[in-house]
Design a protein around this motif. Structure first.
Motif, PDB file in Angstrom:
ATOM      1  N   THR A  85     -29.002-106.020  54.042  1.00 31.75           N
ATOM      2  CA  THR A  85     -29.530-106.873  52.977  1.00 31.75           C
ATOM      3  C   THR A  85     -30.328-106.106  51.936  1.00 31.75           C
ATOM      4  O   THR A  85     -30.585-106.623  50.843  1.00 31.75           O
ATOM      5  CB  THR A  85     -30.429-107.973  53.563  1.00 31.75           C
ATOM      6  OG1 THR A  85     -31.518-107.358  54.277  1.00 31.75           O
ATOM      7  CG2 THR A  85     -29.640-108.869  54.505  1.00 31.75           C
ATOM      8  N   ARG A  86     -30.747-104.891  52.267  1.00 29.96           N
ATOM      9  CA  ARG A  86     -31.527-104.084  51.337  1.00 29.96           C
ATOM     10  C   ARG A  86     -30.914-102.689  51.227  1.00 29.96           C
ATOM     11  O   ARG A  86     -30.640-102.031  52.233  1.00 29.96           O
ATOM     12  CB  ARG A  86     -32.990-103.962  51.791  1.00 29.96           C
ATOM     13  CG  ARG A  86     -33.760-105.284  51.759  1.00 29.96           C
ATOM     14  CD  ARG A  86     -33.961-105.767  50.333  1.00 29.96           C
ATOM     15  NE  ARG A  86     -34.769-106.980  50.257  1.00 29.96           N
ATOM     16  CZ  ARG A  86     -34.264-108.212  50.245  1.00 29.96           C
ATOM     17  NH1 ARG A  86     -32.948-108.391  50.332  1.00 29.96           N
ATOM     18  NH2 ARG A  86     -35.065-109.258  50.152  1.00 29.96           N
ATOM     19  N   ILE A 101     -33.124-102.663  46.604  1.00 28.80           N
ATOM     20  CA  ILE A 101     -32.205-103.596  45.956  1.00 28.80           C
ATOM     21  C   ILE A 101     -31.765-104.668  46.940  1.00 28.80           C
ATOM     22  O   ILE A 101     -31.369-104.364  48.074  1.00 28.80           O
ATOM     23  CB  ILE A 101     -30.968-102.853  45.417  1.00 28.80           C
ATOM     24  CG1 ILE A 101     -31.387-101.802  44.375  1.00 28.80           C
ATOM     25  CG2 ILE A 101     -29.959-103.823  44.817  1.00 28.80           C
ATOM     26  CD1 ILE A 101     -30.246-100.917  43.911  1.00 28.80           C
ATOM     27  N   ASP A 102     -31.852-105.928  46.517  1.00 24.77           N
ATOM     28  CA  ASP A 102     -31.289-107.044  47.278  1.00 24.77           C
ATOM     29  C   ASP A 102     -29.771-106.976  47.095  1.00 24.77           C
ATOM     30  O   ASP A 102     -29.265-107.147  45.984  1.00 24.77           O
ATOM     31  CB  ASP A 102     -31.847-108.358  46.733  1.00 24.77           C
ATOM     32  CG  ASP A 102     -31.346-109.580  47.492  1.00 24.77           C
ATOM     33  OD1 ASP A 102     -30.182-109.573  47.947  1.00 24.77           O
ATOM     34  OD2 ASP A 102     -32.100-110.549  47.616  1.00 24.77           O
ATOM     35  N   THR A 103     -29.035-106.716  48.179  1.00 20.81           N
ATOM     36  CA  THR A 103     -27.591-106.513  48.036  1.00 20.81           C
ATOM     37  C   THR A 103     -26.842-107.800  47.698  1.00 20.81           C
ATOM     38  O   THR A 103     -25.716-107.742  47.207  1.00 20.81           O
ATOM     39  CB  THR A 103     -26.999-105.894  49.316  1.00 20.81           C
ATOM     40  OG1 THR A 103     -27.338-106.704  50.448  1.00 20.81           O
ATOM     41  CG2 THR A 103     -27.526-104.483  49.526  1.00 20.81           C
ATOM     42  N   ALA A 104     -27.453-108.962  47.949  1.00 20.57           N
ATOM     43  CA  ALA A 104     -26.795-110.225  47.603  1.00 20.57           C
ATOM     44  C   ALA A 104     -26.840-110.480  46.100  1.00 20.57           C
ATOM     45  O   ALA A 104     -25.857-110.923  45.499  1.00 20.57           O
ATOM     46  CB  ALA A 104     -27.444-111.382  48.351  1.00 20.57           C
ATOM     47  N   SER A 105     -27.982-110.173  45.484  1.00 14.23           N
ATOM     48  CA  SER A 105     -28.147-110.460  44.057  1.00 14.23           C
ATOM     49  C   SER A 105     -27.980-109.229  43.174  1.00 14.23           C
ATOM     50  O   SER A 105     -27.734-109.353  41.971  1.00 14.23           O
ATOM     51  CB  SER A 105     -29.533-111.059  43.809  1.00 14.23           C
ATOM     52  OG  SER A 105     -30.546-110.092  44.062  1.00 14.23           O
ATOM     53  N   GLU A 141     -30.437-107.336  42.477  1.00 15.52           N
ATOM     54  CA  GLU A 141     -31.711-107.167  41.794  1.00 15.52           C
ATOM     55  C   GLU A 141     -32.608-106.171  42.528  1.00 15.52           C
ATOM     56  O   GLU A 141     -32.625-106.126  43.761  1.00 15.52           O
ATOM     57  CB  GLU A 141     -32.440-108.513  41.697  1.00 15.52           C
ATOM     58  CG  GLU A 141     -31.701-109.570  40.893  1.00 15.52           C
ATOM     59  CD  GLU A 141     -31.590-109.202  39.422  1.00 15.52           C
ATOM     60  OE1 GLU A 141     -32.551-108.599  38.896  1.00 15.52           O
ATOM     61  OE2 GLU A 141     -30.557-109.516  38.810  1.00 15.52           O
ATOM     62  N   VAL A 163     -35.930-105.512  43.936  1.00 15.12           N
ATOM     63  CA  VAL A 163     -37.005-106.403  44.360  1.00 15.12           C
ATOM     64  C   VAL A 163     -38.293-105.646  44.675  1.00 15.12           C
ATOM     65  O   VAL A 163     -39.345-106.261  44.855  1.00 15.12           O
ATOM     66  CB  VAL A 163     -36.576-107.235  45.585  1.00 15.12           C
ATOM     67  CG1 VAL A 163     -35.435-108.175  45.216  1.00 15.12           C
ATOM     68  CG2 VAL A 163     -36.170-106.339  46.753  1.00 15.12           C
ATOM     69  N   GLN A 164     -38.214-104.325  44.728  1.00 14.90           N
ATOM     70  CA  GLN A 164     -39.401-103.529  45.042  1.00 14.90           C
ATOM     71  C   GLN A 164     -39.179-102.113  44.535  1.00 14.90           C
ATOM     72  O   GLN A 164     -38.057-101.601  44.556  1.00 14.90           O
ATOM     73  CB  GLN A 164     -39.627-103.494  46.561  1.00 14.90           C
ATOM     74  CG  GLN A 164     -40.940-102.895  47.011  1.00 14.90           C
ATOM     75  CD  GLN A 164     -42.069-103.904  46.997  1.00 14.90           C
ATOM     76  OE1 GLN A 164     -41.840-105.095  47.195  1.00 14.90           O
ATOM     77  NE2 GLN A 164     -43.277-103.449  46.762  1.00 14.90           N
ATOM     78  N   TRP A 211     -43.409-101.736  52.669  1.00 14.83           N
ATOM     79  CA  TRP A 211     -42.953-100.937  51.536  1.00 14.83           C
ATOM     80  C   TRP A 211     -44.081-100.064  50.988  1.00 14.83           C
ATOM     81  O   TRP A 211     -44.294 -99.964  49.789  1.00 14.83           O
ATOM     82  CB  TRP A 211     -42.345-101.811  50.438  1.00 14.83           C
ATOM     83  CG  TRP A 211     -41.145-102.552  50.901  1.00 14.83           C
ATOM     84  CD1 TRP A 211     -41.009-103.891  51.044  1.00 14.83           C
ATOM     85  CD2 TRP A 211     -39.891-101.978  51.333  1.00 14.83           C
ATOM     86  NE1 TRP A 211     -39.759-104.206  51.532  1.00 14.83           N
ATOM     87  CE2 TRP A 211     -39.049-103.051  51.716  1.00 14.83           C
ATOM     88  CE3 TRP A 211     -39.397-100.674  51.428  1.00 14.83           C
ATOM     89  CZ2 TRP A 211     -37.751-102.854  52.184  1.00 14.83           C
ATOM     90  CZ3 TRP A 211     -38.111-100.478  51.898  1.00 14.83           C
ATOM     91  CH2 TRP A 211     -37.301-101.556  52.268  1.00 14.83           C
TER      92      TRP A 211
END
Length: 362
Positions: free
Chosen positions: A75-76, A90-94, A96, A98-99, A164
């Motif tokens: 997922t990341r 990176i959020d692999t679904a979107s 984006e 995210v951090q 993180w």
């Protein structure tokens, strides 16, 4: 009175069935195996492994992405960005970011292990990320290259993937490249290109254990543990060789000639073959995974540093930076299948579900 029906009205059962089929199709698409490829000029390319096509690209800005690694459930995606000195999550679904975790100068190689991300970087004069230093450089001196000896040593930032945050930074050798772990996960080994060494640490604490000195001028880069856990294989880029190191004594057992500029190295999924990317010879070389005898030379593109097998082990995907493409080969016959382009300065490649390769090993 005759009963009339609305011809446009669909029975509830049909609607429910259609919805179920759509949901199943969506789930199947979501579960499709994927490869992620860092492109230093475009971001992160996402390859649909069922179709073997570039499905989309995750933009990460003009960051110069290089090393990458996935968390356990995919997922990341963690990407090292040399221009911004950080680790993008990176959020692999979107797709984006995210951090962002501040690392230091020139972060390059990323390896996820037991809930932590290990990131190599060059601290330079400004120092590295916040966090406590762990130990120091293991015993050993810089190699013969005077320029490398005068540079600050590289470091490995250890990032807690729950918070993180960088929890510590481990001083390494000069120009640290590859990262590998022992079979029990307790020991971390890193290759130091500028020192001609392999540094050995306690994986969790970063405490130094020892330094393994290799041939002068060899510039060690890739490193991989054998499937039986008995040997490490380390590529020596400038000498066009790889060495086999005993995993317990850390003695060099064998030295094998390769074509020019070996970098990425990995055993095949069944452990029967060893694959080496000879980056300056546009070749992936194949060796016996036990005797290390040469088996085959496979033509690929220019500056191919890293590669990964597909999750089913049927194909080998090679990221070729100067060819701006991923070369896809049959993993058994070594015959070319296709090239996937539009990946300028392709650098690293990993897959989900996880598979074996020169960056990740499972």
């Amino acid at each position: 009175m005759l009963e009339t029906r609305n011809p446009t009205r669909r029975p509830r059962r049909s609607i429910a069935l259609a919805a179920a089929l759509a949901l199943a199709a969506s789930a199947a698409h979501a579960a499709a195996p994927l490869a992620y490829v860092t492109s230093e000029k475009a971001g992160v390319g996402v390859i649909d492994l069922d179709q073997m096509t570039l499905a989309k690209t995750f933009p990460v800005g003009a960051d110069g992405p290089r090393g990458l690694s996935l968390n356990a459930d995919g997922t990341r995606l963690l990407v090292a960005n040399k221009n911004t000195g950080d680790l993008a999550v990176i959020d692999t679904a979107s797709g984006e970011v995210v951090q962002r975790v501040k690392i230091g100068k020139n972060p390059e190689y990323v390896r996820v292990h037991n809930g932590y991300a290990y990131v190599t970087y060059e601290p330079g004069e400004d120092g590295g990320p916040p966090g406590a230093k762990a130990g120091g450089k293991p015993d050993g001196k810089p190699g013969a290259d005077g320029d490398d000896a005068n540079k600050p040593p590289a470091e490995i930032a250890i990032v807690d993937m729950k918070t993180w945050r960088v929890i510590r930074s481990v001083t390494s050798g000069h120009e640290t490249e590859g990262i590998e772990f022992s079979r029990d996960g307790q020991t971390m080994l890193v290759t130091n290109e500028g020192d001609d060494t392999v540094s050995v640490y306690h994986a969790r604490t970063g405490a130094p254990i020892r330094t393994v000195k290799l041939a002068a001028g060899g510039r060690p880069r890739g490193i991989r543990l054998s499937p039986d856990g008995k040997h490490y294989v380390v590529t020596l880029e400038s000498l066009s060789k790889f060495v086999v190191i005993d995993a317990h004594t850390f003695q060099v057992l064998n030295t094998i000639d390769t074509k020019l500029g070996p970098y990425g190295v990995a055993f095949g999924p069944d452990g029967q073959r060893l694959f080496v990317a000879a980056a300056r010879d546009k070749t992936v070389q194949v060796f016996d995974g036990h005797t290390y005898e040469h088996v085959a030379d496979v033509p690929v593109g220019q500056r191919c540093w890293h590669f990964s097998f597909t999750p089913d082990g049927a194909k080998l995907m090679v990221a070729c930076g100067r060819s701006d493409a991923v070369y896809v080969l049959d993993a058994k016959s070594y015959q070319p299948i296709k090239q996937i382009g539009e990946l300028p300065l392709a650098w690293g490649i990993v897959t989900y579900p996880h598979s074996d390769g020169s960056i990740e090993s499972h």
